[in-house]
Design a protein around this motif. Structure first.
Motif, PDB file in Angstrom:
ATOM      1  N   VAL A   1     -11.305  50.174  15.501  1.00 34.16           N
ATOM      2  CA  VAL A   1     -10.433  49.443  14.596  1.00 34.16           C
ATOM      3  C   VAL A   1     -10.017  50.498  13.317  1.00 34.16           C
ATOM      4  N   GLN A   2      -8.797  50.525  13.182  1.00 35.25           N
ATOM      5  CA  GLN A   2      -8.314  51.492  12.031  1.00 35.25           C
ATOM      6  C   GLN A   2      -7.308  50.617  11.020  1.00 35.25           C
ATOM      7  N   LEU A   3      -7.557  51.168   9.677  1.00 44.05           N
ATOM      8  CA  LEU A   3      -6.977  50.432   8.661  1.00 44.05           C
ATOM      9  C   LEU A   3      -6.386  51.801   7.903  1.00 44.05           C
ATOM     10  N   VAL A   4      -4.898  51.587   7.765  1.00 48.22           N
ATOM     11  CA  VAL A   4      -4.425  52.778   6.871  1.00 48.22           C
ATOM     12  C   VAL A   4      -3.615  52.104   5.912  1.00 48.22           C
ATOM     13  N   GLU A   5      -4.112  52.804   4.736  1.00 46.12           N
ATOM     14  CA  GLU A   5      -3.512  52.093   3.499  1.00 46.12           C
ATOM     15  C   GLU A   5      -2.474  53.145   2.719  1.00 46.12           C
ATOM     16  N   SER A   6      -1.633  52.518   2.089  1.00 46.20           N
ATOM     17  CA  SER A   6      -0.501  53.257   1.530  1.00 46.20           C
ATOM     18  C   SER A   6      -0.028  52.614   0.303  1.00 46.20           C
ATOM     19  N   GLY A   7       0.746  53.285  -0.544  1.00 46.07           N
ATOM     20  CA  GLY A   7       1.476  52.693  -1.626  1.00 46.07           C
ATOM     21  C   GLY A   7       0.941  52.730  -3.274  1.00 46.07           C
ATOM     22  N   GLY A   8      -0.393  53.316  -3.226  1.00 53.39           N
ATOM     23  CA  GLY A   8      -0.902  53.563  -4.724  1.00 53.39           C
ATOM     24  C   GLY A   8      -0.265  54.718  -5.279  1.00 53.39           C
ATOM     25  N   GLY A   9      -0.627  54.900  -6.590  1.00 51.38           N
ATOM     26  CA  GLY A   9       0.010  56.092  -7.395  1.00 51.38           C
ATOM     27  C   GLY A   9      -0.322  55.690  -8.791  1.00 51.38           C
ATOM     28  N   LEU A  10       0.602  56.406  -9.710  1.00 47.61           N
ATOM     29  CA  LEU A  10       0.482  56.379 -10.991  1.00 47.61           C
ATOM     30  C   LEU A  10       1.677  55.820 -11.518  1.00 47.61           C
ATOM     31  N   VAL A  11       1.610  54.587 -12.444  1.00 52.98           N
ATOM     32  CA  VAL A  11       2.750  53.830 -12.922  1.00 52.98           C
ATOM     33  C   VAL A  11       2.512  53.554 -14.151  1.00 52.98           C
ATOM     34  N   LEU A  12       3.531  53.172 -14.927  1.00 54.41           N
ATOM     35  CA  LEU A  12       3.555  52.862 -16.226  1.00 54.41           C
ATOM     36  C   LEU A  12       3.114  51.379 -16.503  1.00 54.41           C
ATOM     37  N   PRO A  13       2.328  51.214 -17.717  1.00 51.22           N
ATOM     38  CA  PRO A  13       2.177  49.532 -18.007  1.00 51.22           C
ATOM     39  C   PRO A  13       3.362  48.894 -17.905  1.00 51.22           C
ATOM     40  N   GLY A  14       3.274  47.689 -17.313  1.00 53.08           N
ATOM     41  CA  GLY A  14       4.380  46.735 -17.073  1.00 53.08           C
ATOM     42  C   GLY A  14       4.978  47.215 -15.795  1.00 53.08           C
ATOM     43  N   GLY A  15       4.896  48.205 -15.181  1.00 47.51           N
ATOM     44  CA  GLY A  15       5.406  48.598 -13.771  1.00 47.51           C
ATOM     45  C   GLY A  15       4.928  47.740 -12.474  1.00 47.51           C
ATOM     46  N   SER A  16       5.340  48.087 -11.345  1.00 51.73           N
ATOM     47  CA  SER A  16       5.160  47.529 -10.156  1.00 51.73           C
ATOM     48  C   SER A  16       4.902  48.536  -9.091  1.00 51.73           C
ATOM     49  N   LEU A  17       3.960  48.056  -8.146  1.00 50.45           N
ATOM     50  CA  LEU A  17       3.694  48.856  -6.930  1.00 50.45           C
ATOM     51  C   LEU A  17       3.315  48.059  -5.889  1.00 50.45           C
ATOM     52  N   ARG A  18       3.829  48.261  -4.610  1.00 49.89           N
ATOM     53  CA  ARG A  18       3.240  47.493  -3.460  1.00 49.89           C
ATOM     54  C   ARG A  18       2.363  48.315  -2.382  1.00 49.89           C
ATOM     55  N   LEU A  19       1.180  47.849  -2.294  1.00 52.56           N
ATOM     56  CA  LEU A  19       0.351  48.547  -1.420  1.00 52.56           C
ATOM     57  C   LEU A  19       0.471  47.760  -0.003  1.00 52.56           C
ATOM     58  N   SER A  20       0.205  48.883   1.017  1.00 52.16           N
ATOM     59  CA  SER A  20       0.389  48.085   2.508  1.00 52.16           C
ATOM     60  C   SER A  20      -1.098  48.692   3.217  1.00 52.16           C
TER      61      SER A  20
END
Length: 113
Positions: A1-20
């Motif tokens: 089994v392999q799991l590959v995550e992406s989408g993290g980072g640095l964001v300002l308060p109130g901002g948005s991110l999407r993790l996959s």
């Protein structure tokens, strides 16, 4: 089994991110996202069952949305209205059809001015 995550980072308060998290190597019946902040225990953020039922930590209800694409064996976490206290390493978690469980490698989310 392999799991590959992406989408993290640095964001300002109130901002948005999407993790996959793209999974492969088995049949997956449930997915979840957990997080661990420095000095704290790992905690459930959200999970989604094979039937599509979702569950959220109280601290993220109304701000985060978990979803899955069964054809792509991928789970997403849409994070809106991010707060500094959301800063953590986020881990994907899956449960297979034979009830074994696996973790992703983790992706850092930092919410800071």
């Amino acid at each position: 089994v392999q799991l590959v995550e992406s989408g993290g980072g640095l964001v300002l308060p109130g901002g948005s991110l999407r993790l996959s998290c793209a999974a492969s190597g088995s049949i997956f019946i449930a997915y979840g996202w957990y997080r661990q902040a420095p000095g704290k225990q790992r905690e459930l953020v959200a999970d989604i069952s094979s039937g599509g039922s979702t569950n959220y930590a109280d601290s993220v209800k109304g701000r985060f949305t978990i979803s899955r694409d069964n054809a792509k064996k991928t789970v997403y976490l849409q994070m809106n209205s991010l707060k500094p206290e959301d800063t953590a390493v986020y881990y994907c978690h899956v449960r297979t059809i034979i009830n074994t469980m696996y973790w992703g490698q983790g992706t850092q989310v930092t919410v800071s001015p």
